[in-house]
Write an enzyme that holds these catalytic residues in place. Structure first.
Site, PDB file in Angstrom:
ATOM      1  N   TRP A 169       0.833  -1.203   0.000  1.00 33.72           N
ATOM      2  CA  TRP A 169       0.000   0.000   0.000  1.00 33.72           C
ATOM      3  C   TRP A 169       0.872   1.259   0.000  1.00 33.72           C
ATOM      4  O   TRP A 169       0.560   2.234  -0.687  1.00 33.72           O
ATOM      5  CB  TRP A 169      -0.926   0.010   1.217  1.00 33.72           C
ATOM      6  N   HIS A 170       1.976   1.244   0.729  1.00 32.31           N
ATOM      7  CA  HIS A 170       2.851   2.422   0.748  1.00 32.31           C
ATOM      8  C   HIS A 170       3.483   2.659  -0.623  1.00 32.31           C
ATOM      9  O   HIS A 170       3.746   3.804  -0.991  1.00 32.31           O
ATOM     10  CB  HIS A 170       3.950   2.253   1.806  1.00 32.31           C
ATOM     11  N   GLY A 171       3.725   1.604  -1.381  1.00 32.69           N
ATOM     12  CA  GLY A 171       4.300   1.777  -2.710  1.00 32.69           C
ATOM     13  C   GLY A 171       4.956   0.502  -3.198  1.00 32.69           C
ATOM     14  O   GLY A 171       5.377  -0.344  -2.404  1.00 32.69           O
TER      15      GLY A 171
END
Length: 410
Positions: free
Chosen positions: A336-338
């Site tokens: 989700w962060h990347g």
């Protein structure tokens, strides 16, 4: 036009205080001016997306319309079918709700024309809200979603860009009524306290660690790293601690501003941090750090996957099941962060840390190895603090710059 990002400069707070005065006066006299709240929210959201960010504003409007279609189509289906509704329809609704966020996360690694971007500030936190509503409609904990309140819930401007992540049911309780004068005076006292604490955290301590100290430490660590490749210098240790302090004070300060403004508006947005660096172990840390995100992942990923695996009997051993679920939970959080190696490693790191912590706690309990006292508590806090700071060094992406000579953010 004025282009103001949330809580980034003093000018933003000047406009904010002026805009909130009529609302504060109304709440003091027991009246909630819902129409005025809506106008203020829309005005400040417009300030976020005006000027060169107008395309993000258009994307936000399209996103809200899309999520309304998904949510209310599923609500209609639930009412029509009752308990006979199909699981695949629920799964489809969740997938559709998540799809825009997935697209935004994948887009940077897909070859595309320069300047085309479908993301906007706050898409992650809006998605958490919409997915939560769909899932709780399925559970029956939400009986019906009101379209006006739902729009206010999604577009509540103090939390729209970076949380905290509120729950629809809790938001409705505050939105439906005005607090008593006595309760609202208490809210105002908390609001002022959180506001000044936010200034201390974000504009003083966050600035000191992030702007004053961190660039120098990073520069020295890079110079040391180029002289001695893969050498873990004292400068790198300084970067680790300094970035951790910056991350906490900047994000906690932002969250305090969001909670403060919410309280001024008579909405009790939940707190996001509670002395996380005083945690005795990594699991306790996640109960104190970014608490609204942690509870969201616990309720809607960890518990859902656990129940699914138990129902399908995928893993019979409870300890193994919890370990696999931790891996799934934190892998999703990392992605989700990347989609970069350091975010994925960050997720795996925390999953492994919690798994090791659980194994140690079971072993310690079984063999009665250590008695709790002030010394052992201090050791536990020290070890947890360093484990967490190392994870934040990974999360920062600085190692990508140090080892592969890639600028941060690439």
């Amino acid at each position: 036009m004025i282009n103001l990002q949330p809580y980034e400069n003093p000018q933003y707070f000047v406009y904010l205080v002026i805009a909130l005065l009529p609302l504060i006066i109304g709440l003091y006299f027991g009246k909630r001016y819902k129409w005025y709240e809506a106008l203020v929210s829309l005005a400040f959201i417009f300030l976020i997306f005006d000027a060169d960010k107008w395309q993000q504003g258009v994307t936000l409007i399209c996103y809200i319309v899309y999520q309304f279609l998904v949510t209310f189509a599923y609500q209609h289906y639930r009412k029509k079918t009752g308990k006979a509704n199909k699981t695949w329809v629920f799964c489809l609704a969740v997938i559709l709700a998540i799809l825009p966020l997935v697209g935004v996360k994948i887009w940077p690694i897909v070859p595309h024309k320069q300047g085309i971007d479908f993301g906007f500030l706050g898409i992650s936190y809006l998605t958490f809200k919409t997915v939560q509503v769909v899932m709780e409609l399925r559970d029956g904990t939400i009986k019906q979603v009101d379209p006006v309140i739902y729009a206010r819930f999604l577009l509540f401007f103090p939390t729209i860009s970076s949380g905290p992540i509120d729950r629809y049911r809790r938001f409705v309780k505050d939105y439906d009524k005005a607090p008593s004068r006595e309760d609202y005076i208490k809210d105002l006292s908390y609001a002022v306290r959180y506001l000044f604490q936010g200034f201390l955290y974000k504009f003083l301590l966050g600035w000191f660690f992030g702007t004053y100290c961190l660039p120098y430490l990073e520069q020295q660590a890079i110079l040391a790293g180029r002289m001695y490749p893969l050498h873990l210098s004292w400068w790198l240790l300084g970067v680790m601690y300094c970035y951790s302090m910056y991350l906490f004070f900047d994000f906690a300060g932002y969250s305090l501003f969001a909670v403060s403004i919410s309280y001024f508006m008579g909405i009790h947005t939940p707190m996001n941090f509670n002395k996380p660096f005083a945690a005795h172990n990594i699991k306790e840390f996640w109960n104190l750090w970014h608490m609204t995100l942690s509870s969201w992942f616990r309720d809607f990923i960890f518990m859902r996957f656990t129940f699914f695996a138990m129902k399908k009997r995928l893993i019979k051993n409870r300890n193994r099941l919890s370990q696999v679920t931790y891996l799934v939970n934190f892998m999703v959080m990392g992605v989700w962060h990347g989609l970069t190696w350091y975010y994925i490693v960050y997720g795996l790191y925390h999953a492994l840390a919690i798994i090791i912590n659980d194994i140690w706690l079971r072993f310690k309990k079984k063999h009665k190895l250590v008695k709790h006292n002030k010394f052992t508590e201090a050791v536990a806090i020290f070890v947890t603090f360093n484990v967490v700071c190392l994870s934040f060094l990974i999360f920062s992406g600085f190692l990508n710059n140090l080892w592969f000579n890639v600028p941060l953010g690439k």
